[in-house]
Scaffold this active site. Structure first.
Site, PDB file in Angstrom:
ATOM      1  N   GLU A 150       0.838  -1.191   0.000  1.00 10.07           N
ATOM      2  CA  GLU A 150       0.000   0.000   0.000  1.00 10.07           C
ATOM      3  C   GLU A 150       0.879   1.249   0.000  1.00 10.07           C
ATOM      4  O   GLU A 150       1.800   1.370   0.802  1.00 10.07           O
ATOM      5  CB  GLU A 150      -0.903   0.030   1.233  1.00 10.07           C
ATOM      6  CG  GLU A 150      -1.964  -1.042   1.274  1.00 10.07           C
ATOM      7  CD  GLU A 150      -3.216  -0.665   0.489  1.00 10.07           C
ATOM      8  OE1 GLU A 150      -3.226   0.418  -0.134  1.00 10.07           O
ATOM      9  OE2 GLU A 150      -4.176  -1.459   0.507  1.00 10.07           O
ATOM     10  N   HIS A 186      -3.399  -2.435  -8.593  1.00 11.00           N
ATOM     11  CA  HIS A 186      -4.672  -3.033  -8.205  1.00 11.00           C
ATOM     12  C   HIS A 186      -5.677  -2.955  -9.361  1.00 11.00           C
ATOM     13  O   HIS A 186      -6.459  -3.881  -9.586  1.00 11.00           O
ATOM     14  CB  HIS A 186      -5.220  -2.323  -6.971  1.00 11.00           C
ATOM     15  CG  HIS A 186      -6.216  -3.129  -6.210  1.00 11.00           C
ATOM     16  ND1 HIS A 186      -6.842  -2.664  -5.070  1.00 11.00           N
ATOM     17  CD2 HIS A 186      -6.715  -4.379  -6.412  1.00 11.00           C
ATOM     18  CE1 HIS A 186      -7.667  -3.592  -4.617  1.00 11.00           C
ATOM     19  NE2 HIS A 186      -7.614  -4.637  -5.408  1.00 11.00           N
ATOM     20  N   ASP A 196      -6.809   2.229  -8.244  1.00  9.53           N
ATOM     21  CA  ASP A 196      -5.478   2.481  -7.702  1.00  9.53           C
ATOM     22  C   ASP A 196      -4.434   1.544  -8.333  1.00  9.53           C
ATOM     23  O   ASP A 196      -4.790   0.511  -8.889  1.00  9.53           O
ATOM     24  CB  ASP A 196      -5.484   2.334  -6.168  1.00  9.53           C
ATOM     25  CG  ASP A 196      -5.934   0.958  -5.707  1.00  9.53           C
ATOM     26  OD1 ASP A 196      -6.943   0.456  -6.231  1.00  9.53           O
ATOM     27  OD2 ASP A 196      -5.293   0.395  -4.808  1.00  9.53           O
TER      28      ASP A 196
END
Length: 208
Positions: A150, A186, A196
């Site tokens: 992330e 993603h 994203d």
């Protein structure tokens, strides 16, 4: 590299004892081999990054044995809820973790706005980060065969220089162990459902 447990020390001494009469070069070669085996085992079974005290207790399945990983997935996230939805601290790591916990999801790593890498899940465990998705080769159980990273950013403010540098360092380190077949965003594995990583500049990161 210190040998931290009794079993490792006994094995170390057992391996080296027959070679005591031989020259130093042979002994040094055996030491290097032993250290390499220890590092490989630690990488696949234990926490990879130093700040393992940040490991979360949610959003993953524990995996016994050595997991076969073929993909790395890059995500984006920010804090939209804490301390309140009216005035969230956008790039607060703890706020992001609270959000993850509320949805019972997690990635293996989180890179904050300062470029600090936070390990949330041990790479050998299965983090719930991909959701309903599919790899280019048709694999649909993406969580089971992937590592998730992330990047803290928003829809309008993409990753910064420190984050890109940290991402490169992390990918290079992980790739030495997993030799990823795919490195994807993603949105690549869940088109139409996810957008994203946002404002992401692919400086030779992707492997599609």
């Amino acid at each position: 590299l210190p040998v931290k447990n009794c079993y490792s020390m006994k094995l170390f001494n057992t391996i080296l004892s027959p070679f005591k009469p031989f020259n130093l070069l042979i002994r040094q070669s055996l030491i290097l081999f032993f250290v390499a085996v220890q590092v490989q085992f630690a990488f696949s079974q234990k926490a990879y990054w130093d700040n393992s005290n940040e490991l979360v207790s949610f959003g993953y399945d524990k995996y016994e044995g050595v997991r076969k990983v073929k993909a790395l997935i890059i995500h984006s996230t920010f804090n939209a809820s804490y301390p309140s939805t009216a005035k969230p601290d956008t790039f607060d790591v703890q706020g992001v973790l609270k959000q993850f916990k509320s949805y019972n999801v997690a990635a293996h790593f989180l890179i904050d706005r300062k470029g600090v890498i936070h390990q949330l899940v041990i790479p050998n465990n299965i983090a719930w980060h991909a959701g309903k998705s599919q790899l280019p080769d048709g694999t649909t159980s993406v969580n089971a065969c992937s590592i998730g990273i992330e990047m803290m950013c928003t829809y309008t403010s993409g990753p910064n220089t420190a984050q890109y540098a940290a991402l490169r360092e992390l990918i290079d380190a992980l790739d030495k162990n997993y030799n990823f077949k795919y490195i994807l965003g993603h949105s690549d594995i869940a088109p139409g459902r996810k957008t994203d990583p946002w404002k992401f500049v692919d400086n030779h990161f992707y492997r599609k």
